[in-house]
Design an enzyme around this catalytic site. Structure first.
Site, PDB file in Angstrom:
ATOM      1  N   LYS A  11       2.390 -12.528  -3.109  1.00  0.00           N
ATOM      2  CA  LYS A  11       2.318 -11.957  -4.451  1.00  0.00           C
ATOM      3  C   LYS A  11       3.358 -12.592  -5.394  1.00  0.00           C
ATOM      4  CE  LYS A  11       0.474  -7.545  -2.852  1.00  0.00           C
ATOM      5  NZ  LYS A  11       0.669  -6.088  -2.840  1.00  0.00           N
ATOM      6  N   TYR A  51      -9.337  -6.189  -7.174  1.00  0.00           N
ATOM      7  CA  TYR A  51      -8.868  -4.849  -6.803  1.00  0.00           C
ATOM      8  C   TYR A  51      -9.778  -3.736  -7.326  1.00  0.00           C
ATOM      9  CZ  TYR A  51      -4.545  -6.852  -5.005  1.00  0.00           C
ATOM     10  OH  TYR A  51      -3.628  -7.553  -4.269  1.00  0.00           O
ATOM     11  N   PHE A  59      -2.644   3.760  -9.893  1.00  0.00           N
ATOM     12  CA  PHE A  59      -1.813   2.556  -9.893  1.00  0.00           C
ATOM     13  C   PHE A  59      -2.584   1.294 -10.292  1.00  0.00           C
ATOM     14  CE2 PHE A  59      -3.325   3.153  -5.504  1.00  0.00           C
ATOM     15  CZ  PHE A  59      -3.919   1.920  -5.256  1.00  0.00           C
ATOM     16  N   ARG A  87      -1.482  -7.929   9.521  1.00  0.00           N
ATOM     17  CA  ARG A  87      -0.958  -6.638   9.073  1.00  0.00           C
ATOM     18  C   ARG A  87       0.320  -6.275   9.831  1.00  0.00           C
ATOM     19  NH1 ARG A  87      -3.828  -4.604   5.360  1.00  0.00           N
ATOM     20  NH2 ARG A  87      -3.214  -2.429   5.598  1.00  0.00           N
ATOM     21  N   THR A  93       3.131  -0.838   3.857  1.00  0.00           N
ATOM     22  CA  THR A  93       3.138  -1.054   2.413  1.00  0.00           C
ATOM     23  C   THR A  93       4.464  -0.647   1.788  1.00  0.00           C
ATOM     24  OG1 THR A  93       0.757  -0.673   2.347  1.00  0.00           O
ATOM     25  CG2 THR A  93       1.936  -0.491   0.263  1.00  0.00           C
ATOM     26  N   ARG A 104       7.571  -7.249   4.784  1.00  0.00           N
ATOM     27  CA  ARG A 104       7.898  -6.278   3.743  1.00  0.00           C
ATOM     28  C   ARG A 104       9.277  -5.668   3.941  1.00  0.00           C
ATOM     29  NH1 ARG A 104       1.784  -4.042   3.491  1.00  0.00           N
ATOM     30  NH2 ARG A 104       1.036  -5.422   1.835  1.00  0.00           N
ATOM     31  N   ASN A 114       5.571  -5.597  -3.152  1.00  0.00           N
ATOM     32  CA  ASN A 114       5.772  -5.649  -1.707  1.00  0.00           C
ATOM     33  C   ASN A 114       5.452  -7.004  -1.096  1.00  0.00           C
ATOM     34  OD1 ASN A 114       2.998  -5.589  -1.701  1.00  0.00           O
ATOM     35  ND2 ASN A 114       2.838  -3.520  -0.877  1.00  0.00           N
ATOM     36  N   HIS A 117      -0.092  -9.422   0.540  1.00  0.00           N
ATOM     37  CA  HIS A 117      -1.333  -8.651   0.668  1.00  0.00           C
ATOM     38  C   HIS A 117      -2.074  -9.200   1.872  1.00  0.00           C
ATOM     39  CE1 HIS A 117      -5.356  -7.035  -0.343  1.00  0.00           C
ATOM     40  NE2 HIS A 117      -5.774  -8.206   0.124  1.00  0.00           N
ATOM     41  N   GLU A 128     -13.044 -10.564   0.575  1.00  0.00           N
ATOM     42  CA  GLU A 128     -11.860 -11.084  -0.123  1.00  0.00           C
ATOM     43  C   GLU A 128     -11.769 -12.605  -0.031  1.00  0.00           C
ATOM     44  OE1 GLU A 128      -8.902  -7.217   0.078  1.00  0.00           O
ATOM     45  OE2 GLU A 128      -8.481  -8.905   1.420  1.00  0.00           O
TER      46      GLU A 128
END
Length: 140
Positions: A11, A51, A59, A87, A93, A104, A114, A117, A128
């Site tokens: 990100k 998203y 959010f 993950r 998260t 993270r 964070n 993704h 995705e």
């Protein structure tokens, strides 16, 4: 175990803080192979489309503004159980709840910023990946 592909995004906060190499190295150390990588600055419209599943959540506006605030690194990672492994490497998260040594825990600045993704399921990963990459851009 099955060989899978998953989408990973570094990100804007991770790119801005020059963490790209460190993050990719962690994925590679976990046995995930980047088979497609591209630096990209999302438009607000692209972020909203990507998203869209969160459109009704409080959010959404903040998330899409953040994701379009600077360059990201889009990646397709491949490996055994790639979705779960990605993950696991990312961590929870909320960085305060993330396990020690996860991306993270190490790098996230907040729940919103964070750093990474990752797709959460096989169908999500497929959708995705197709959002950002043509099949011909994925090399193994």
């Amino acid at each position: 175990m099955a060989i899978e592909r998953t989408l990973s995004i570094i990100k804007p906060d991770g790119v801005r803080r020059n963490l790209v190499g460190k993050i990719i190295a962690r994925f590679e150390e976990a046995g995930l192979v980047p088979v497609a990588v591209r630096r990209h600055w999302m438009s607000r419209r692209e972020a909203e489309g990507f998203y869209a599943v969160h459109k009704e959540r409080g959010f959404f506006a903040e998330l899409t503004q953040y994701m379009s605030s600077g360059p990201v690194v889009l990646m397709v990672l491949e490996g055994e159980s790639a979705i779960a492994k990605n993950r696991e490497v990312m961590g929870a998260t909320d960085p305060a709840k993330a396990a020690e040594g996860t991306l993270r825990k190490l790098y996230a600045q907040s729940i919103g910023e964070n750093t990474v993704h990752g797709s959460d399921a096989p169908e999500t990963a497929k959708t995705e990946i197709a959002y950002w990459f043509r099949e011909t851009e994925i090399a193994r």
